[in-house]
Write a protein that holds these residues in place. Structure first.
Motif, PDB file in Angstrom:
ATOM      1  N   TRP A   2       0.833  -1.202   0.000  1.00  0.00           N
ATOM      2  CA  TRP A   2       0.000   0.000   0.000  1.00  0.00           C
ATOM      3  C   TRP A   2       0.866   1.251   0.000  1.00  0.00           C
ATOM      4  N   TYR A   6      -4.026   3.881   2.282  1.00  0.00           N
ATOM      5  CA  TYR A   6      -4.099   2.419   2.364  1.00  0.00           C
ATOM      6  C   TYR A   6      -5.503   1.940   2.725  1.00  0.00           C
ATOM      7  N   ILE A  12      -9.672 -10.449   0.118  1.00  0.00           N
ATOM      8  CA  ILE A  12      -9.145 -11.120  -1.065  1.00  0.00           C
ATOM      9  C   ILE A  12     -10.192 -12.164  -1.448  1.00  0.00           C
ATOM     10  N   ASP A  36       1.860  -9.277   3.959  1.00  0.00           N
ATOM     11  CA  ASP A  36       2.378 -10.533   3.402  1.00  0.00           C
ATOM     12  C   ASP A  36       1.771 -11.680   4.198  1.00  0.00           C
ATOM     13  N   LEU A  48      -8.943  -8.058  -5.221  1.00  0.00           N
ATOM     14  CA  LEU A  48      -8.831  -7.363  -3.943  1.00  0.00           C
ATOM     15  C   LEU A  48     -10.020  -6.425  -3.848  1.00  0.00           C
ATOM     16  N   LEU A  61      -2.716   1.490  -4.170  1.00  0.00           N
ATOM     17  CA  LEU A  61      -1.963   0.249  -4.074  1.00  0.00           C
ATOM     18  C   LEU A  61      -0.793   0.326  -5.039  1.00  0.00           C
ATOM     19  N   HIS A  63       1.799  -2.127  -5.345  1.00  0.00           N
ATOM     20  CA  HIS A  63       2.158  -3.429  -5.907  1.00  0.00           C
ATOM     21  C   HIS A  63       1.267  -4.502  -5.290  1.00  0.00           C
ATOM     22  N   PHE A  64       0.849  -5.439  -6.135  1.00  0.00           N
ATOM     23  CA  PHE A  64       0.020  -6.550  -5.662  1.00  0.00           C
ATOM     24  C   PHE A  64       0.513  -7.799  -6.370  1.00  0.00           C
TER      25      PHE A  64
END
Length: 68
Positions: A2, A6, A12, A36, A48, A61, A63-64
């Motif tokens: 995030w 955030y 998920i 994580d 998400l 966001l 990176h996912f």
């Protein structure tokens, strides 16, 4: 990962067909930065779904990733 704006609460979700979704993971205590975790779920599709902001600025966001 995030950014400053955030998601405090999010889920998920996974689906086999892209129409019927089931929750694989959910939290209401996100604090930004890197989340994580392992989940035991399978499906062809994953999404998400943010449900609560950590700030007043929406969601950002950076990176996912999903790794098998």
């Amino acid at each position: 990962m995030w950014e400053s704006a955030y998601g405090k609460a999010y889920a998920i979700k996974v689906s086999d067909d892209g129409l019927n979704w089931r929750t694989a993971y959910a939290t209401s205590s996100g604090d930004g930065g890197i989340d994580d975790f392992d989940i035991a779920a399978s499906g062809r599709y994953m999404r998400l779904e943010p449900t609560g902001r950590g700030t007043g600025y929406g969601y950002s966001l950076f990176h996912f990733g999903v790794y098998a």
